[in-house]
Scaffold this active site. Structure first.
Site, PDB file in Angstrom:
ATOM      1  N   ASN A   1      10.407   4.654   3.809  1.00 55.92           N
ATOM      2  CA  ASN A   1      10.239   3.763   4.717  1.00 55.92           C
ATOM      3  C   ASN A   1      11.512   2.690   5.072  1.00 55.92           C
ATOM      4  OD1 ASN A   1       6.920   3.881   4.646  1.00 55.92           O
ATOM      5  ND2 ASN A   1       7.303   2.924   3.256  1.00 55.92           N
TER       6      ASN A   1
ATOM      7  N   HIS B   1       5.773   3.527  13.229  1.00 52.88           N
ATOM      8  CA  HIS B   1       6.401   3.208  11.658  1.00 52.88           C
ATOM      9  C   HIS B   1       7.416   4.409  11.122  1.00 52.88           C
ATOM     10  CE1 HIS B   1       4.401   3.825   7.197  1.00 52.88           C
ATOM     11  NE2 HIS B   1       5.953   4.386   7.655  1.00 52.88           N
TER      12      HIS B   1
ATOM     13  N   CYS C   1       9.948   9.621   0.339  1.00 54.31           N
ATOM     14  CA  CYS C   1       8.825  10.849   0.643  1.00 54.31           C
ATOM     15  C   CYS C   1       8.809  11.819   0.801  1.00 54.31           C
ATOM     16  CB  CYS C   1      10.424  10.984   1.806  1.00 54.31           C
ATOM     17  SG  CYS C   1       9.998  12.635   2.855  1.00 54.31           S
TER      18      CYS C   1
ATOM     19  N   ARG D   1       0.766  -1.287  -0.139  1.00 56.75           N
ATOM     20  CA  ARG D   1      -0.129  -0.176  -0.350  1.00 56.75           C
ATOM     21  C   ARG D   1       1.186   1.617  -0.494  1.00 56.75           C
ATOM     22  NH1 ARG D   1      -0.925   4.983   1.534  1.00 56.75           N
ATOM     23  NH2 ARG D   1      -0.236   4.348   3.305  1.00 56.75           N
ATOM     24  N   ASP D   2       1.843   1.196   0.993  1.00 61.63           N
ATOM     25  CA  ASP D   2       2.400   3.140   1.219  1.00 61.63           C
ATOM     26  C   ASP D   2       3.570   2.946  -0.007  1.00 61.63           C
ATOM     27  OD1 ASP D   2       4.338   5.098   2.782  1.00 61.63           O
ATOM     28  OD2 ASP D   2       3.250   4.514   4.136  1.00 61.63           O
TER      29      ASP D   2
END
Lengths: 317, 317
Positions: free
Chosen positions: A254, A212, A245, A20-21
């Site tokens: 991440n 996270h 980012c 997802r991210d």
């Protein structure tokens, strides 16, 4: 190894957010079968918690337009915990229909980031969450909450810990049983991690806390160390470090799942993952997005991968 | 900030190894004036300890053939502590002549790495150090010792802590007043850092201990965290992360000085450095070597560098 770090918990649970991210921020649509292949590789590597997708407008976020299809591929994996990001009632309806284990609702700890990210005030976000909570009642679908900009805001700078605590309290009151602090733009530091984890303890009740981190300023795993020193056992990460980012062109996003798993295993913290398979999954992720990812262990290999003595030149120390 | 991490020391001392450890592994000779410009930028950023160069055979390591010239440029900086790597008597004579503050002697904690790196046994290395120690006597030049592969060997795998302790004891007996554990190929983990630091305490006497980590597997700063938790105050790093891992083509090497300084400052540990200037020095280092360096803070900027709200698109959480 057997080596442990005194004071660390004996196990940790990783939630993989790459599908997802990570893939959401890719410039092109990653084919559904590739997403499924990646998640399968991560399951094979021992991961069991996944932020699989996002039930958002396909016009706004075309990368996630196959949300239901990706979820359907894993619905019979009863050993896997599958969540999806849900920004509104329409998304919540689709997520419940698709059979997620939990919906992740998200708002920022800073007002301006929330306005920028979801185009509404933080108060309005919480009102929307209450509606979703009513919808979820009796559906068997659990609610999770993410607090974005929990360690700082790219527009406002410092975020007061009280904003984070108040938001977590509201989440708990809405029935969210798992709350994630998101380091949206890599502003977390070990001192802030300790500060927030300690401040949140009195309000969490039975809800679990996840951290996270982004490695935007290189200290993502040092922040994990701080979390471990406080007994936190849930961490979110992204295979290979998928996902950038959004605020800094050359910066990484991440923390990479395989680097995180490496740190944990080598610190005596069990994760149930297989590092060699995680490395292969990270290599698969690189092939899928067609560029080098920032994960380090995928390049260097496990610690004890030895080299033949004639394979290298050394450089004096 | 003001935020601190409980248990960390209140200050730390950074030794910059980029000019030696970093530039030595560059494929081409970096012009002397560029080296001097870089060291000057690092002095301006507040750093005071430098591994400036290496007195080695110009045929074997042409990158360091200007050792005396580079040192001469900073000999009048009485506030700076300038060291050079010295592999043998000829190097020691040249280093003393050039006016170093201290010579760094180095051997590996594993036999095969020592053979590969300096083509002699560990025992023979120690014999050579004794000769150098006699030469240094009365010269005013101090002796430092580096223990390479202190956390693992790329050829042998695990390195027993007793090998590290025995070597440190021999170094202390030879009069070395500063001993560095080198994480030559990025095999250090927090658990091993704690283990080694605790094991070394009884043998160090008045000698100080420094830690030098590589970020080859992403955990360099987590290892610094472990060192801080044990009260270690000396760390070595390289501006921008200059210098690769000789064993892994795509992997990174030294921890980046600006990332390390960022972690320390944001943890309440004083370093006497100016982050903005370190970032500019890292950018200078990138220009000098003509490629992107792995440092993260130089890309993302300081924590509180805020963005205008219309400057970015966000990505939901």
């Amino acid at each position: 190894m057997g080596a442990i770090v005194a004071g660390f918990p004996d196990h940790a649970v990783l939630t993989e957010v790459g599908p997802r991210d990570g893939l959401q921020s890719e410039p092109v649509f990653v084919p559904t079968q590739k997403k499924i292949e990646l998640i399968q590789a991560l399951l094979d590597a021992g991961l069991r918690r996944f932020e699989v997708t996002s039930f958002v407008s396909p016009k706004a976020v075309p990368q996630m337009r196959d949300a239901a299809e990706v979820l359907a591929a894993f619905r019979d994996r009863k050993d896997a915990h599958l969540t999806a990001l849900v920004p509104n009632m329409r998304g919540a309806e689709a997520a419940i229909e698709a059979g997620v284990d939990a919906m992740v609702l998200f708002a920022s700890a800073s007002e301006s980031h929330n306005l920028k990210n979801v185009n509404r005030s933080r108060a309005d976000s919480l009102k929307g969450f209450a509606e979703v909570a009513r919808l979820a009642e009796g559906s068997g679908v659990r609610l999770q909450g993410a607090i974005a900009t929990a360690f700082g805001c790219p527009f406002e700078g410092e975020v007061d810990v009280s904003a984070v605590v108040d938001q977590a309290r509201a989440y708990v009151d809405l029935g969210m049983d798992h709350i994630t602090l998101g380091d949206t733009t890599g502003m977390a530091t070990p001192a802030l991690v300790v500060d927030r984890v300690q401040a949140l303890r009195p309000v969490l009740g039975d809800s679990t806390l996840a951290l996270h981190f982004h490695n935007t300023r290189g200290v993502g795993l040092a922040c994990v160390y701080a979390g471990l020193s406080q007994g936190v056992t849930y961490y979110e990460s992204s295979i290979g470090g998928l996902g950038g980012c959004p605020f800094v062109p050359r910066a990484t996003g991440n923390v990479a799942t395989e680097d995180l798993a490496y740190l944990l295993t080598e610190s005596g913290v069990e994760t149930g993952t297989d590092l060699d398979r995680l490395i292969r999954a990270a290599q698969l992720a690189e092939r899928i997005v067609g560029r080098e990812l920032p994960g380090q262990v995928m390049k260097a290999g496990p610690r004890l991968k030895t080299a033949p003595m004639d394979s290298v030149r050394t450089a004096n120390g």
